[in-house]
Design a protein around this motif. Sequence first.
Motif, PDB file in Angstrom:
ATOM      1  N   GLY A  64      -1.908   1.148  -1.751  1.00 16.11           N
ATOM      2  CA  GLY A  64      -0.689   0.943  -0.976  1.00 16.11           C
ATOM      3  C   GLY A  64      -0.593  -0.461  -0.421  1.00 16.11           C
ATOM      4  O   GLY A  64       0.085  -0.687   0.567  1.00 16.11           O
ATOM      5  N   GLU A  65      -1.265  -1.409  -1.060  1.00 17.07           N
ATOM      6  CA  GLU A  65      -1.328  -2.765  -0.532  1.00 17.07           C
ATOM      7  C   GLU A  65       0.033  -3.451  -0.543  1.00 17.07           C
ATOM      8  O   GLU A  65       0.684  -3.545  -1.568  1.00 17.07           O
ATOM      9  CB  GLU A  65      -2.308  -3.633  -1.335  1.00 17.07           C
ATOM     10  CG  GLU A  65      -3.722  -3.113  -1.360  1.00 17.07           C
ATOM     11  CD  GLU A  65      -3.976  -2.100  -2.472  1.00 17.07           C
ATOM     12  OE1 GLU A  65      -3.050  -1.778  -3.243  1.00 17.07           O
ATOM     13  OE2 GLU A  65      -5.105  -1.618  -2.555  1.00 17.07           O
ATOM     14  N   ASP A  66       0.442  -3.916   0.615  1.00 17.10           N
ATOM     15  CA  ASP A  66       1.655  -4.705   0.766  1.00 17.10           C
ATOM     16  C   ASP A  66       1.178  -6.021   1.354  1.00 17.10           C
ATOM     17  O   ASP A  66       0.591  -6.043   2.442  1.00 17.10           O
ATOM     18  CB  ASP A  66       2.610  -3.969   1.703  1.00 17.10           C
ATOM     19  CG  ASP A  66       3.945  -4.660   1.857  1.00 17.10           C
ATOM     20  OD1 ASP A  66       4.219  -5.632   1.131  1.00 17.10           O
ATOM     21  OD2 ASP A  66       4.715  -4.229   2.730  1.00 17.10           O
ATOM     22  N   ILE A  92      -8.207 -11.783  -6.133  1.00 19.87           N
ATOM     23  CA  ILE A  92      -8.148 -12.622  -4.943  1.00 19.87           C
ATOM     24  C   ILE A  92      -7.103 -12.114  -3.949  1.00 19.87           C
ATOM     25  O   ILE A  92      -7.321 -12.141  -2.738  1.00 19.87           O
ATOM     26  CB  ILE A  92      -7.913 -14.103  -5.335  1.00 19.87           C
ATOM     27  CG1 ILE A  92      -8.067 -15.017  -4.118  1.00 19.87           C
ATOM     28  CG2 ILE A  92      -6.570 -14.298  -5.999  1.00 19.87           C
ATOM     29  CD1 ILE A  92      -8.089 -16.499  -4.470  1.00 19.87           C
ATOM     30  N   ARG A  93      -5.968 -11.626  -4.423  1.00 19.47           N
ATOM     31  CA  ARG A  93      -4.944 -11.102  -3.511  1.00 19.47           C
ATOM     32  C   ARG A  93      -5.436  -9.836  -2.812  1.00 19.47           C
ATOM     33  O   ARG A  93      -5.202  -9.650  -1.625  1.00 19.47           O
ATOM     34  CB  ARG A  93      -3.632 -10.838  -4.259  1.00 19.47           C
ATOM     35  CG  ARG A  93      -2.937 -12.116  -4.699  1.00 19.47           C
ATOM     36  CD  ARG A  93      -1.609 -11.846  -5.378  1.00 19.47           C
ATOM     37  NE  ARG A  93      -0.684 -11.060  -4.593  1.00 19.47           N
ATOM     38  CZ  ARG A  93       0.058 -11.533  -3.582  1.00 19.47           C
ATOM     39  NH1 ARG A  93      -0.023 -12.797  -3.244  1.00 19.47           N
ATOM     40  NH2 ARG A  93       0.875 -10.742  -2.927  1.00 19.47           N
ATOM     41  N   TRP A  94      -6.131  -8.965  -3.541  1.00 26.18           N
ATOM     42  CA  TRP A  94      -6.677  -7.763  -2.912  1.00 26.18           C
ATOM     43  C   TRP A  94      -7.699  -8.143  -1.849  1.00 26.18           C
ATOM     44  O   TRP A  94      -7.708  -7.567  -0.763  1.00 26.18           O
ATOM     45  CB  TRP A  94      -7.326  -6.836  -3.955  1.00 26.18           C
ATOM     46  CG  TRP A  94      -7.783  -5.548  -3.336  1.00 26.18           C
ATOM     47  CD1 TRP A  94      -7.058  -4.406  -3.205  1.00 26.18           C
ATOM     48  CD2 TRP A  94      -9.053  -5.287  -2.718  1.00 26.18           C
ATOM     49  NE1 TRP A  94      -7.796  -3.448  -2.552  1.00 26.18           N
ATOM     50  CE2 TRP A  94      -9.030  -3.966  -2.245  1.00 26.18           C
ATOM     51  CE3 TRP A  94     -10.207  -6.047  -2.519  1.00 26.18           C
ATOM     52  CZ2 TRP A  94     -10.112  -3.387  -1.588  1.00 26.18           C
ATOM     53  CZ3 TRP A  94     -11.284  -5.465  -1.861  1.00 26.18           C
ATOM     54  CH2 TRP A  94     -11.226  -4.143  -1.401  1.00 26.18           C
ATOM     55  N   ILE A 128      -0.791   0.303   9.559  1.00 22.88           N
ATOM     56  CA  ILE A 128      -1.119  -0.951  10.243  1.00 22.88           C
ATOM     57  C   ILE A 128      -0.453  -2.116   9.524  1.00 22.88           C
ATOM     58  O   ILE A 128      -0.556  -2.251   8.301  1.00 22.88           O
ATOM     59  CB  ILE A 128      -2.642  -1.136  10.307  1.00 22.88           C
ATOM     60  CG1 ILE A 128      -3.247   0.011  11.122  1.00 22.88           C
ATOM     61  CG2 ILE A 128      -3.009  -2.501  10.903  1.00 22.88           C
ATOM     62  CD1 ILE A 128      -4.727   0.059  11.176  1.00 22.88           C
ATOM     63  N   TYR A 129       0.240  -2.936  10.309  1.00 21.68           N
ATOM     64  CA  TYR A 129       0.923  -4.137   9.835  1.00 21.68           C
ATOM     65  C   TYR A 129       0.294  -5.329  10.546  1.00 21.68           C
ATOM     66  O   TYR A 129       0.087  -5.275  11.757  1.00 21.68           O
ATOM     67  CB  TYR A 129       2.408  -4.100  10.192  1.00 21.68           C
ATOM     68  CG  TYR A 129       3.165  -2.929   9.632  1.00 21.68           C
ATOM     69  CD1 TYR A 129       3.967  -3.084   8.514  1.00 21.68           C
ATOM     70  CD2 TYR A 129       3.102  -1.682  10.229  1.00 21.68           C
ATOM     71  CE1 TYR A 129       4.683  -2.013   8.005  1.00 21.68           C
ATOM     72  CE2 TYR A 129       3.808  -0.604   9.727  1.00 21.68           C
ATOM     73  CZ  TYR A 129       4.598  -0.778   8.621  1.00 21.68           C
ATOM     74  OH  TYR A 129       5.303   0.288   8.107  1.00 21.68           O
ATOM     75  N   GLY A 169      -1.093  -1.641   5.396  1.00 25.25           N
ATOM     76  CA  GLY A 169      -1.858  -0.605   4.730  1.00 25.25           C
ATOM     77  C   GLY A 169      -2.054   0.588   5.646  1.00 25.25           C
ATOM     78  O   GLY A 169      -1.557   0.611   6.777  1.00 25.25           O
ATOM     79  N   TRP A 170      -2.802   1.568   5.149  1.00 24.48           N
ATOM     80  CA  TRP A 170      -3.023   2.811   5.881  1.00 24.48           C
ATOM     81  C   TRP A 170      -4.510   3.066   6.057  1.00 24.48           C
ATOM     82  O   TRP A 170      -5.295   2.894   5.129  1.00 24.48           O
ATOM     83  CB  TRP A 170      -2.404   3.987   5.127  1.00 24.48           C
ATOM     84  CG  TRP A 170      -0.928   3.911   5.066  1.00 24.48           C
ATOM     85  CD1 TRP A 170      -0.035   4.359   6.000  1.00 24.48           C
ATOM     86  CD2 TRP A 170      -0.143   3.354   4.017  1.00 24.48           C
ATOM     87  NE1 TRP A 170       1.243   4.106   5.588  1.00 24.48           N
ATOM     88  CE2 TRP A 170       1.213   3.491   4.371  1.00 24.48           C
ATOM     89  CE3 TRP A 170      -0.449   2.738   2.804  1.00 24.48           C
ATOM     90  CZ2 TRP A 170       2.249   3.046   3.573  1.00 24.48           C
ATOM     91  CZ3 TRP A 170       0.588   2.291   2.002  1.00 24.48           C
ATOM     92  CH2 TRP A 170       1.911   2.453   2.388  1.00 24.48           C
TER      93      TRP A 170
END
Length: 165
Positions: A134-136, A22-24, A92-93, A120-121
């Motif tokens: 690279g998920e933040d 779910i977070r992804w 991208i933020y 992410g990128w």
Amino acid sequence: MPELDCSYSPFKTTPLRAKKGIRWQAWRNLMVAAINAGLAQRQFGLSPTDNWWEGGTPDSHHCERGLFRFQFDQETPAIACVDAISGDELSIYVVLDPKHRDVDPYFFHPFRDGEAYAHGWLERRLGVWIQDGGEDFSCRRVLLPKLANLSIEPAGYSDLGSFIM
């Protein structure tokens, strides 16, 4: 050239995620919405030198970060920060529902600045995809199911591909 079914770093190689939680899904939806908005507003394109925001240049080493605003899900305001980095990628933020006018997603402070945040990128040299691994992400728990259950389609790129460092 690396096989593009794995993510690569100097320390390990990991297969792309087969199972996404779910977070992804929520992170992915914020990223896709921001990238789609940036493309629609002609802030950037999908080719390596398409850096059109104010402060952007075809040479990624001479770009300044750019900000743009958009409506997430037709009703919630959002702000995104884009920067061209080495390898023709975009960093991208995104901040969902910014709490004040001068929020800069690059310097996000959880929950003081907005309800959710993603970083992410976007790869643009070897193909066009959001890089896996690279998920933040930060999100209020009550908002998580809503973000994860939206159906947002990428506009000409893939929502999952190799993370290459």
